[in-house]
Each structure stands twice: as C-alpha cells, then as structure tokens.
Scaffold this active site. Sequence first.
Site, PDB file in Angstrom:
ATOM      1  N   GLU A  82     -17.098 -10.890   3.222  1.00 39.53           N
ATOM      2  CA  GLU A  82     -17.970 -11.603   4.159  1.00 39.53           C
ATOM      3  C   GLU A  82     -19.295 -10.871   4.333  1.00 39.53           C
ATOM      4  O   GLU A  82     -20.341 -11.490   4.526  1.00 39.53           O
ATOM      5  CB  GLU A  82     -17.237 -11.804   5.491  1.00 39.53           C
ATOM      6  CG  GLU A  82     -16.185 -12.899   5.369  1.00 39.53           C
ATOM      7  CD  GLU A  82     -14.934 -12.681   6.186  1.00 39.53           C
ATOM      8  OE1 GLU A  82     -14.962 -11.927   7.159  1.00 39.53           O
ATOM      9  OE2 GLU A  82     -13.890 -13.279   5.825  1.00 39.53           O
ATOM     10  N   GLU A  91      -9.661  -7.636  -2.762  1.00 36.29           N
ATOM     11  CA  GLU A  91      -9.571  -8.904  -2.029  1.00 36.29           C
ATOM     12  C   GLU A  91     -10.282 -10.002  -2.815  1.00 36.29           C
ATOM     13  O   GLU A  91     -11.511 -10.120  -2.744  1.00 36.29           O
ATOM     14  CB  GLU A  91     -10.246  -8.772  -0.660  1.00 36.29           C
ATOM     15  CG  GLU A  91      -9.620  -7.739   0.244  1.00 36.29           C
ATOM     16  CD  GLU A  91      -9.936  -8.032   1.695  1.00 36.29           C
ATOM     17  OE1 GLU A  91      -8.998  -8.304   2.448  1.00 36.29           O
ATOM     18  OE2 GLU A  91     -11.120  -8.035   2.060  1.00 36.29           O
ATOM     19  N   SER A 148      -5.067 -13.685   2.508  1.00 37.49           N
ATOM     20  CA  SER A 148      -3.955 -14.566   2.911  1.00 37.49           C
ATOM     21  C   SER A 148      -2.591 -13.893   2.855  1.00 37.49           C
ATOM     22  O   SER A 148      -1.601 -14.511   2.434  1.00 37.49           O
ATOM     23  CB  SER A 148      -3.965 -15.863   2.085  1.00 37.49           C
ATOM     24  OG  SER A 148      -5.155 -16.579   2.341  1.00 37.49           O
ATOM     25  N   ASN A 167      -7.733  -6.606   9.990  1.00 31.89           N
ATOM     26  CA  ASN A 167      -9.170  -6.827  10.146  1.00 31.89           C
ATOM     27  C   ASN A 167      -9.339  -8.006  11.099  1.00 31.89           C
ATOM     28  O   ASN A 167      -9.107  -9.149  10.720  1.00 31.89           O
ATOM     29  CB  ASN A 167      -9.780  -7.123   8.758  1.00 31.89           C
ATOM     30  CG  ASN A 167     -11.242  -7.524   8.848  1.00 31.89           C
ATOM     31  OD1 ASN A 167     -11.877  -7.379   9.893  1.00 31.89           O
ATOM     32  ND2 ASN A 167     -11.781  -8.033   7.741  1.00 31.89           N
ATOM     33  N   TRP A 168      -9.730  -7.692  12.331  1.00 33.27           N
ATOM     34  CA  TRP A 168      -9.782  -8.734  13.364  1.00 33.27           C
ATOM     35  C   TRP A 168     -11.054  -9.577  13.284  1.00 33.27           C
ATOM     36  O   TRP A 168     -11.184 -10.560  14.016  1.00 33.27           O
ATOM     37  CB  TRP A 168      -9.662  -8.110  14.767  1.00 33.27           C
ATOM     38  CG  TRP A 168      -8.362  -7.394  15.010  1.00 33.27           C
ATOM     39  CD1 TRP A 168      -7.278  -7.330  14.161  1.00 33.27           C
ATOM     40  CD2 TRP A 168      -7.989  -6.649  16.172  1.00 33.27           C
ATOM     41  NE1 TRP A 168      -6.270  -6.592  14.730  1.00 33.27           N
ATOM     42  CE2 TRP A 168      -6.684  -6.156  15.966  1.00 33.27           C
ATOM     43  CE3 TRP A 168      -8.635  -6.336  17.378  1.00 33.27           C
ATOM     44  CZ2 TRP A 168      -6.012  -5.375  16.909  1.00 33.27           C
ATOM     45  CZ3 TRP A 168      -7.977  -5.562  18.322  1.00 33.27           C
ATOM     46  CH2 TRP A 168      -6.670  -5.091  18.095  1.00 33.27           C
ATOM     47  N   LYS A 169     -11.974  -9.168  12.450  1.00 32.72           N
ATOM     48  CA  LYS A 169     -13.234  -9.910  12.273  1.00 32.72           C
ATOM     49  C   LYS A 169     -13.884 -10.206  13.643  1.00 32.72           C
ATOM     50  O   LYS A 169     -13.791  -9.383  14.545  1.00 32.72           O
ATOM     51  CB  LYS A 169     -12.981 -11.180  11.457  1.00 32.72           C
ATOM     52  CG  LYS A 169     -12.251 -10.863  10.146  1.00 32.72           C
ATOM     53  CD  LYS A 169     -12.202 -12.002   9.184  1.00 32.72           C
ATOM     54  CE  LYS A 169     -11.416 -11.551   7.957  1.00 32.72           C
ATOM     55  NZ  LYS A 169     -11.402 -12.532   6.895  1.00 32.72           N
ATOM     56  N   HIS A 226     -16.757  -5.567   2.555  1.00 38.27           N
ATOM     57  CA  HIS A 226     -15.919  -6.768   2.726  1.00 38.27           C
ATOM     58  C   HIS A 226     -16.666  -7.990   2.164  1.00 38.27           C
ATOM     59  O   HIS A 226     -17.885  -8.072   2.257  1.00 38.27           O
ATOM     60  CB  HIS A 226     -15.596  -6.981   4.211  1.00 38.27           C
ATOM     61  CG  HIS A 226     -14.586  -8.068   4.405  1.00 38.27           C
ATOM     62  ND1 HIS A 226     -14.935  -9.397   4.440  1.00 38.27           N
ATOM     63  CD2 HIS A 226     -13.238  -8.025   4.526  1.00 38.27           C
ATOM     64  CE1 HIS A 226     -13.833 -10.125   4.588  1.00 38.27           C
ATOM     65  NE2 HIS A 226     -12.791  -9.318   4.637  1.00 38.27           N
ATOM     66  N   GLY A 241      -8.756 -15.995   3.797  1.00 40.61           N
ATOM     67  CA  GLY A 241      -8.816 -17.038   4.828  1.00 40.61           C
ATOM     68  C   GLY A 241      -8.512 -18.427   4.309  1.00 40.61           C
ATOM     69  O   GLY A 241      -8.730 -19.417   5.010  1.00 40.61           O
ATOM     70  N   GLY A 280      -6.326 -13.028   9.151  1.00 38.39           N
ATOM     71  CA  GLY A 280      -5.748 -13.969  10.114  1.00 38.39           C
ATOM     72  C   GLY A 280      -4.411 -13.541  10.699  1.00 38.39           C
ATOM     73  O   GLY A 280      -4.206 -13.605  11.915  1.00 38.39           O
TER      74      GLY A 280
HETATM   75  P1  PGA Z   1      -7.117 -13.170   5.495  1.00 38.32           P
HETATM   76  O1  PGA Z   1      -8.366 -12.152   5.461  1.00 38.32           O
HETATM   77  O2  PGA Z   1      -5.868 -12.332   5.579  1.00 38.32           O
HETATM   78  O3  PGA Z   1      -7.344 -14.020   6.697  1.00 38.32           O
HETATM   79  O4  PGA Z   1      -7.172 -13.954   4.208  1.00 38.32           O
HETATM   80  C1  PGA Z   1      -8.294 -10.952   4.748  1.00 38.32           C
HETATM   81  C2  PGA Z   1      -9.568 -10.169   4.922  1.00 38.32           C
HETATM   82  O5  PGA Z   1     -10.635 -10.774   5.030  1.00 38.32           O
HETATM   83  O6  PGA Z   1      -9.553  -8.929   4.967  1.00 38.32           O
END
Ligand code: PGA
Length: 252
Positions: free
Chosen positions: A97, A167, A213, A10-12, A95, A173, A235
């Site tokens: 976010e 998640e 993470s 997931n490149w966000k 997600h 993150g 990330g």
């Molecule tokens: P992260 O993000 O690996 O940077 O913790 C995971 C995600 O949001 O899907």
Amino acid sequence: MQRVPFVCGNWKMHKTVSESIALVNALSSRLTDTSVEIGVAPAHTSLYAVKKALADDRIRLVAQNVHEAPRGAFTGEVSMEMLLDVGCDYVLVGHSERRHIFGESDELVAQKVRTVLAGGLRVILALGETLDERKQGSTLMTVRRQLTSGLEGLSEDELAKVVLAYEPVWAIGTGLSASPDQAQEVHRALRTQISDGWGSEASTKLRIQYGGSIKPANAQALFSQLDIDGGLVGGASLLAEDFADICEAALT
Ligand code: PGA
C-alpha cells in the site's frame, strides 16, 4: 536450523486508541505459548497506548511506516526518534500500500530500511508482485529486484535485523491467498538470493513471512512450508480470536 516463526498483525488504518488497547489486551490473554514471536502494528496514534497496555514483552510493537529524514519540516510524518521514544521494536517498510497507493519507489524503500537500521530498530521489509507481473511470468524478477534494492550494501549484522515479508499484491485484502506452493516457490527464491549475497548461514537464519489473505483456515498450510516463517496478517489481525488462531498455527 529451526527459525522462530514471526507472526505480525498489520492493523493498517483501523482502531482508535481504546479499540487498540482492547484488542491487544484480548490478544495477550489468549496467547499462552511463547515459542512464536508475535507483533502488532497499530496506527501511529495508538503506538504509545499499546506499548503501555502490553503487560509483558511477549508482543513486539511494530510501526507501519517511518520518514527517512531524522527530523524537519515534513508535515504529517513521523521520525525514527519518535518511534524509538514510544518503544517500537520493528518498523514495517515497503508495504504494497505504501508502494502502490503512496508511490514509494524502490529507492525510497531502501532509504527507509537504512534509516530504521541506523536508528537501532529491526525492519520488516515487504515485497511482492502485482497481478499483471504474475500473469506476465515476471514474479521472481520483480521480487528479486525489490530485494536487491531494499537490502543493497547491508552488512551481515544489519541483515540479521531484517525480516522479509513476501506479499503478492493480488492477495492483499482480496480473500485470495497465494497457494502454499506458489508462496514457497517465491520464498525459496528469496532465500537463495540471500545466500548468494550474504552466505548460507545468513540465509538460513533469515525469516521470511508470507502475507496476503491469511486466515485461520489457511494459515497452517502456508506456515508448514519449508521457507515460510510466519506471516504478516492484515484483516484477520483485527479480531483477537482469529489472530491468536493464526499465531497458534505457526507453532506446528
Ligand atoms: P490481508 O493484508 O491479510 O488483509 O490480505 C495483509 C497485509 O497487507 O499485510
């Protein structure tokens, strides 16, 4: 039953078009094994270019979001038809976010799940508890509520097009991953809930990714848990080497 693990990056809100192409090209040349399903979720602006750059079909194209309406006056939004048009295979829905920064409710997430399935694509439905919910001991209650709402009324055929991503919000993150045991406990609970609703065959087939993470150093311990079928990687998916190492950790 052996489920094919699915690892998705997931490149966000990272990577320009040229950076996205460079990343997916580096990834394609690093990946040799085809027994893990691999996906990348670039920003909307890079979807079309990444699709073109994918020389083969081994890597799935995943959109990070979709609007629930088919079209209309929704400035800044993207529809299912547009995602189909650029060649997406999956859409990520729910997600943390989207839920916590953009205020998406369980109801809206459920609507988006239906929009994606009706449009003929597959869904990655993400869910997970906040740190407060974990501290209060309500982790399972939270994820069960999100699951019930997100998948309510789906047929078995529709469920077969869904991948879940557990998640924990506190692990996203932060560098603080859930332990393999903590993740496995939730994955098991989710699979049991699927079995109660759709039967044991459907629950055995359903893939449940872990996210939060994931790094090359912890991927294998997580992926080797009985009910963890790959991961959703933020990330660490921005570096081809790290992401490829994580994909390879799902092989064993
Ligand atoms: P992260 O993000 O690996 O940077 O913790 C995971 C995600 O949001 O899907």
